[in-house]
Design an enzyme around this catalytic site. Structure first.
Site, PDB file in Angstrom:
ATOM      1  CB  SER A 112      -0.982   0.111   1.619  1.00  0.00           C
ATOM      2  OG  SER A 112      -0.348  -0.296   2.457  1.00  0.00           O
ATOM      3  CB  CYS A 113       4.353   1.590   0.274  1.00  0.00           C
ATOM      4  SG  CYS A 113       5.154   0.908  -0.160  1.00  0.00           S
ATOM      5  N   GLY A 114       3.011   2.723  -2.409  1.00  0.00           N
ATOM      6  CA  GLY A 114       2.890   3.417  -4.385  1.00  0.00           C
ATOM      7  C   GLY A 114       4.694   2.719  -4.604  1.00  0.00           C
TER       8      GLY A 114
END
Length: 268
Positions: A112-114
């Site tokens: 979910s960190c890009g």
């Protein structure tokens, strides 16, 4: 599992006090639910986030993932509620469709960190098309925006549990803002909003979180000259800002801030 499709829910919670008191209290709680991103029929990512402004989020997410170059590369975005959360189905223009096919073919995991779908460490250093411009905002403007920050966090005022990302003009006028339980998601929503309704006057972005590599990367995609965060930066975030010429200010508080990188001497 019951999933709310609103950004906040009113819940009854227990309350304890230091003098031994016990009771109940009603409180607005920020909603966090899974949002599945499907691109041209491929399941690309599942994000845990606040389920609002999903069109903005999907646009910003695809931009910062380098799956599109602009909002006009998206032919259609269709968010719809599912039993367990939300699904956002996206159709891309033909000229960029090969990117999603290549990414899915080589992907190994989701985060979910890009940095979704990258298959090796060498892919983290992804290209940035343009160097950011020199910021025009003054130190006084930054402190003024910080002082008015709460006015642009309505969901956080209700829940106390979400991050915000805010785009401002050189004079501190707020052009767009976004909130989400995830700091990356809030910034993607803002990047998407700026892309879908361009604001040529956007000079800097303020985020209510720590500044990590991917937050710098998203600001570079947004094309602003300055990223300001109210918490601390990581070493890789500073390195990324220095490599690409982004002005970076961290630990921005009403009384002081830390200049992590100032390539134009604007805040020297």
């Amino acid at each position: 599992m019951s999933v709310s499709h609103a950004p906040a829910r009113l819940l009854t919670l227990g309350r304890l006090t230091s003098d031994g008191g016990r009771g109940e209290i009603e409180r607005m709680v920020a909603v966090e639910c899974p949002v599945a991103i499907e691109v041209d029929g491929f399941g690309y990512a599942v994000m845990m986030m606040t389920p609002e402004r999903l069109e903005d989020f999907a646009t910003g997410f695809l931009l910062t993932e380098r799956l599109i170059d602009g909002a006009d590369d998206i032919l259609d975005i269709e968010p719809f509620a599912a039993e367990a959360g939300w699904i956002v189905r996206i159709a891309l223009a033909e000229r960029v469709r090969g990117r999603i096919r290549d990414r899915v073919r080589h992907r190994t995991s989701d985060t979910s960190c890009g940095l979704c779908g990258l298959s090796g460490l060498e892919q983290i250093a992804r290209p940035v098309a343009n160097r950011p411009p020199a910021p025009r905002a003054s130190v006084e403007t930054l402190f003024a925006v910080l002082g008015d920050l709460r006015a642009h966090q309505p969901l956080n005022a209700r829940t106390g549990a979400v991050h915000a990302a805010i785009a401002c003009t050189p004079l501190g006028e707020v052009l767009a803002s976004a909130e989400d339980v995830g700091r990356h998601n809030a910034l993607d929503k803002l990047v998407g909003a700026l892309a879908r309704q361009p604001h040529p006057g956007a000079d800097f972005i303020l985020v209510t979180s720590r500044i990590s590599y991917e937050m710098v990367d998203k600001a570079l995609i947004a094309g602003v000259g300055l990223l300001v965060g109210i918490s601390a930066p990581t070493s890789l975030a500073i390195d990324h800002a220095r490599t690409h010429g982004l002005t970076l200010i961290a630990l921005a508080r009403p009384d002081a801030m830390l200049v992590a990188h100032d390539p134009h001497g604007r805040f020297a």
